[in-house]
Design an enzyme around this catalytic site. Structure first.
Site, mmCIF file in Angstrom:
data_model
loop_
_atom_site.group_PDB
_atom_site.id
_atom_site.type_symbol
_atom_site.label_atom_id
_atom_site.label_comp_id
_atom_site.label_asym_id
_atom_site.label_seq_id
_atom_site.Cartn_x
_atom_site.Cartn_y
_atom_site.Cartn_z
ATOM 1 N N ASP A 52 0.664 -1.065 -0.150
ATOM 2 C CA ASP A 52 -0.025 0.177 0.068
ATOM 3 C C ASP A 52 0.755 1.207 -0.066
ATOM 4 O O ASP A 52 2.050 1.239 0.757
ATOM 5 C CB ASP A 52 -0.832 -0.149 1.336
ATOM 6 C CG ASP A 52 -1.647 1.247 1.346
ATOM 7 O OD1 ASP A 52 -2.876 1.232 0.464
ATOM 8 O OD2 ASP A 52 -1.816 1.845 2.286
ATOM 9 N N GLU B 189 1.788 -0.012 -4.822
ATOM 10 C CA GLU B 189 0.716 0.892 -5.329
ATOM 11 C C GLU B 189 1.427 2.169 -5.313
ATOM 12 O O GLU B 189 1.768 3.063 -4.567
ATOM 13 C CB GLU B 189 -0.297 1.006 -4.238
ATOM 14 C CG GLU B 189 -1.509 1.836 -4.728
ATOM 15 C CD GLU B 189 -2.366 2.569 -3.472
ATOM 16 O OE1 GLU B 189 -3.293 2.606 -3.577
ATOM 17 O OE2 GLU B 189 -1.738 2.564 -2.144
#
Length: 606
Positions: A322, A351
């Protein structure tokens, strides 16, 4: 936890946490740092019972006396067994801890990695299926289930996913990515999983660590991999250490709440101010998500070991990291290198939510950045390609509009060492659902899926895309709705054909046919991509190698079209015949192709 404490009597040192809870012999990195937490545990004297091949190198006592860090050296000759640590207080009383050292798993097939040969299915566990309603509410945890609350917990769990594994596999899926499953013991809005309160525990409402292990084993038996969603940038405000930080700089602290500016471009921007760059990396993601300071070497070591622990203990196959650019960039390079050195077959996708392929490529392996930053990260989330797909299908094709958008994004692949490793997608848990983005148009959805499953990259499908589920990304719960049929008593059960509309079944069958065909088509996984400039609302490309070729045509015109294939002779000229993947139609004359309006055709050439 996999350590054990001797029975304690009044006056003995109290220990409530040891992390990581166990470790392994045979790891490439011999260094292990054990965090021990307990009231005044840092004031004790620590002794380790002699153990062949293992040495207690240093005992580090931070400013907070409730912590002590034990630095161990585990040599290659060490064997599995139990270490024994004794903590002796100033009054002479002591507590003994047994700490397990396991044998590192050697099975080559256990940790597989993922790549362009896979089709990933993304699930938000709280919103997919409730397999065990008895776990909806756990005594002592702050938030209770309320399915009527948009930001509340709805009760989806790992049991629900286990019960639907065959449904997922039938779509041609070979890998599962679950949004974070670790404990989020927050008062509100904890359903998404990104406010972690314990980095070593799967949330009990999802089923806990052993249920997660069961999911991994059941998925592997079905030929499916597990990609774990991890967070290095922040934790939840109610994480157990927030009331008792080991070091003041364990998190990034300001005089008052200071939010990140979310400007990823500041990291690679050669003109960026230090003020903007620092705010990007050290500002908090949200009021409930304290920003972790990976420049603290103890925290850096903690996070790296935590990652290695999840890989070795559970046999996960990959990680989706993330907010990859938000933590300290040097740490992220160190973290990636540590994971891939220990597990070369592993894969990580970061990400990187930014709108420029050049700025995306800054973060991925092989890019020779002028500022000297080098990233070992193998894969990124391809947001520039995502942002082109819906407009490409909604607009007439022009010089830079419509299908030309796809061409131009892919034309920038020279920026990547290996664009085939980019994870590509139509939608995910943070953005408008694809069906909504293309106006619930079934033909456009089919075209998008066709492109996703045949172009370069690692395709990812978001749960419910196969059902044309709607959702506006401007309101997160709107794109994270419950899967119909995942809860007892649901009005419809879309896990079955009878519970789907005719249009949903048509799309479901289309995706399943293409997904299952793709599984064994190495030319799609690794073949060269050759595409031709879009013209007259048609985009033609080929995936090909020395042995075979697949032709893909996206036609976004409002009327049927007879496509003259002469411009494609450089590839098409090698073949005499074709077969449509969907429907099986044999094409004996490849000189012209009949194309319906707003259609996609995938042709195996022979």
């Amino acid at each position: 936890m996999q350590f054990s404490l001797a029975s304690l009597i009044y006056g003995q040192p109290a220990i409530d946490r040891i992390e990581p809870p166990n470790w392994w012999v045979g790891m490439k990195n011999r260094s292990l740092e054990i965090l021990v937490h307990g009231k005044n545990i840092g004031e004790t004297q620590v002794a380790m019972k002699p153990y062949e091949g293992v040495g207690l190198i240093e005992t580090v006592r931070p400013q907070n006396s409730n912590y002590v860090f034990l630095q161990l050296d585990i040599q290659p000759n060490a064997r599995p067994g139990n270490l024994s640590f004794t903590f002796t207080g100033s009054n002479g009383t002591s507590a003994t801890v047994s700490y397990a050292l396991k044998a590192k798993q050697q099975a080559a097939s256990r940790i597989q990695g993922f790549g362009p040969q896979d089709l990933i299915y993304l699930i938000m566990p709280d919103r997919f299926a409730n397999g065990n309603p008895a776990m909806d509410n756990i005594e002592g945890m702050r938030e209770k289930a309320d399915r009527t609350a948009p930001f509340g917990r709805h009760g989806g769990d790992i049991d629900g996913i286990l019960q639907k594994l065959d449904y997922i596999r039938s779509l041609g899926v070979t890998a599962l990515w679950l949004n974070p499953v670790l404990e989020n013991d927050m008062p509100t809005s904890s359903y998404h999983g990104y406010a972690i309160t314990d980095f070593y525990q799967v949330d009990k409402r999802f089923g806990g660590n052993e249920k997660y292990r069961e999911l991994i084993e059941a998925s592997h038996k079905r030929g499916m991999k597990i990609i774990k969603d991890m967070v290095m940038n922040h934790c939840g405000l109610y994480h157990w250490w927030m009331d008792d930080l080991p070091y003041p700089d364990w998190i990034n602290q300001f005089g008052e709440f200071t939010r990140s500016n979310y400007r990823l471009a500041t990291i690679s921007d050669p003109h960026a101010s230090e003020y903007d760059r620092n705010l990007m990396n050290t500002g908090w993601f949200d009021t409930t998500m304290p920003d972790l300071n990976q420049r603290n070497p103890k925290l850096a070591k903690y996070l790296i070991q935590n990652t290695l622990w999840w890989i070795e203990e559970f046999g996960i196959d990959g990680i989706r990291m993330d907010t990859y650019p938000y933590p300290n960039p040097d740490f992220m390079a160190q973290w990636s290198a540590a994971v891939l050195t220990e597990y070369p077959q592993f894969n990580i996708v970061g990400e990187v939510w930014i709108h420029s392929a050049a700025m995306e490529s800054y973060w991925v392996k092989g890019t020779q950045n002028r500022d000297g930053y080098r990233s070992p990260l193998p894969s990124i989330t391809d947001f520039p390609l995502f942002e082109a797909i819906a407009p490409a299908l909604n607009e007439p094709t022009g010089w830079g509009s419509g299908l030309s958008r796809l061409y131009h994004v892919l034309a920038e692949d020279f920026l990547y060492e290996n664009p085939n490793e980019n994870v590509i997608f139509l939608d995910n848990h943070d953005v408008t659902r694809f069906a909504t983005a293309v106006g619930q148009d079934l033909n456009k959805i089919k075209m998008g899926i066709t492109f996703l499953l045949t172009t370069r990259g690692v395709p990812q499908i978001y749960y419910g895309t196969e059902l044309m589920m709607p959702g506006d990304g401007g309101f997160h719960p709107d794109v994270r709705k419950d899967f119909p049929g995942g809860w007892p008593g649901d009005a419809t059960d879309a896990f079955t054909p009878k519970g789907r509309t005719a249009a949903q079944n048509e799309l479901w069958n289309y995706l399943a046919a293409l997904g299952n065909w793709r599984k064994n088509k190495s030319v799609i996984h690794t073949g060269k991509l050759t595409h031709f400039i879009p013209s007259d609302n048609c985009y033609v490309y080929f995936r090909h190698n020395e042995k075979e070729a697949v032709m893909v045509v996206l036609h976004n015109g409002d009327e049927p079209k007879l496509l003259d294939t002469k411009p494609f002779t450089e590839i098409l000229g090698r073949f005499k015949q074709g077969k449509e993947v969907i429907g099986g139609k044999i094409i004996n004359d490849l000189s012209k192709l009949e194309l319906p309006a707003h259609s996609a055709v995938v042709i195996e050439l022979k």
